[in-house]
Design a protein around this motif. Sequence first.
Motif, PDB file in Angstrom:
ATOM      1  N   UNK A  18       0.826  -1.204   0.000  1.00 60.63           N
ATOM      2  CA  UNK A  18       0.000   0.000   0.000  1.00 60.63           C
ATOM      3  C   UNK A  18       0.864   1.260   0.000  1.00 60.63           C
ATOM      4  N   UNK A  19       1.915   1.275   0.790  1.00 55.61           N
ATOM      5  CA  UNK A  19       2.799   2.440   0.845  1.00 55.61           C
ATOM      6  C   UNK A  19       3.499   2.630  -0.499  1.00 55.61           C
ATOM      7  N   UNK A  23       3.285   5.974  -2.778  1.00 59.16           N
ATOM      8  CA  UNK A  23       4.458   6.719  -3.248  1.00 59.16           C
ATOM      9  C   UNK A  23       4.396   6.884  -4.768  1.00 59.16           C
ATOM     10  N   UNK A  24       4.032   5.818  -5.474  1.00 62.76           N
ATOM     11  CA  UNK A  24       3.911   5.879  -6.928  1.00 62.76           C
ATOM     12  C   UNK A  24       2.821   6.885  -7.336  1.00 62.76           C
ATOM     13  N   UNK A  25       1.679   6.830  -6.675  1.00 58.58           N
ATOM     14  CA  UNK A  25       0.578   7.741  -6.997  1.00 58.58           C
ATOM     15  C   UNK A  25       0.937   9.190  -6.659  1.00 58.58           C
ATOM     16  N   UNK A  26       1.608   9.382  -5.530  1.00 56.84           N
ATOM     17  CA  UNK A  26       1.996  10.739  -5.123  1.00 56.84           C
ATOM     18  C   UNK A  26       2.973  11.344  -6.122  1.00 56.84           C
ATOM     19  N   UNK A  27       3.818  10.506  -6.708  1.00 58.87           N
ATOM     20  CA  UNK A  27       4.776  11.017  -7.697  1.00 58.87           C
ATOM     21  C   UNK A  27       4.066  11.481  -8.964  1.00 58.87           C
ATOM     22  N   UNK A  29       1.149  13.020  -8.706  1.00 57.62           N
ATOM     23  CA  UNK A  29       0.300  14.122  -8.265  1.00 57.62           C
ATOM     24  C   UNK A  29      -1.055  13.696  -7.718  1.00 57.62           C
ATOM     25  N   UNK A  30      -1.271  12.389  -7.567  1.00 57.57           N
ATOM     26  CA  UNK A  30      -2.548  11.905  -7.042  1.00 57.57           C
ATOM     27  C   UNK A  30      -2.572  12.026  -5.518  1.00 57.57           C
ATOM     28  N   UNK A  31      -3.778  12.109  -4.968  1.00 61.38           N
ATOM     29  CA  UNK A  31      -3.935  12.207  -3.519  1.00 61.38           C
ATOM     30  C   UNK A  31      -4.019  10.816  -2.898  1.00 61.38           C
ATOM     31  N   UNK A  32      -3.808  10.771  -1.579  1.00 66.97           N
ATOM     32  CA  UNK A  32      -3.877   9.511  -0.838  1.00 66.97           C
ATOM     33  C   UNK A  32      -5.278   8.937  -0.940  1.00 66.97           C
ATOM     34  N   UNK A  33      -5.372   7.637  -1.256  1.00 65.58           N
ATOM     35  CA  UNK A  33      -6.657   6.961  -1.394  1.00 65.58           C
ATOM     36  C   UNK A  33      -6.785   5.941  -0.263  1.00 65.58           C
ATOM     37  N   UNK A  36      -8.007   2.335  -1.253  1.00 62.49           N
ATOM     38  CA  UNK A  36      -6.983   1.477  -1.854  1.00 62.49           C
ATOM     39  C   UNK A  36      -5.981   1.003  -0.806  1.00 62.49           C
ATOM     40  N   UNK A  37      -5.632   1.892   0.115  1.00 62.03           N
ATOM     41  CA  UNK A  37      -4.671   1.530   1.162  1.00 62.03           C
ATOM     42  C   UNK A  37      -5.208   0.381   2.001  1.00 62.03           C
ATOM     43  N   UNK A  38      -6.428   0.515   2.502  1.00 57.91           N
ATOM     44  CA  UNK A  38      -6.984  -0.521   3.364  1.00 57.91           C
ATOM     45  C   UNK A  38      -7.294  -1.799   2.593  1.00 57.91           C
TER      46      UNK A  38
END
Length: 88
Positions: A18-19, A23-27, A29-33, A36-38
């Motif tokens: 999940x992390x 990190x891939x999504x943040x690179x 420009x996407x926001x924390x989801x 998807x994490x849970x």
Amino acid sequence: MIELKALATGVFAGISYAVSGYVRAASKGEKFNTKKFFRAVLIGVAIGGISVIMRIPLPDAEMLLSQIGATAIIDKLASAVYEKVSRI
């Protein structure tokens, strides 16, 4: 004790995956989801539980790597199925 280690490894595998996804999504420009994490963490827990039920004896490093890999594959398949079903 092996059961607890397998479950904890599953949780760690899910969190690790999940992390890495965050990190891939943040690179990009996407926001924390949170969803998807849970989802990734729950998949990791399920894989840890399955390894306990099936009594799969693996050394710690192999267990972690196999559970991270299984988490990644199942997460990608679940996403693909969800996208197909949601289009119907």
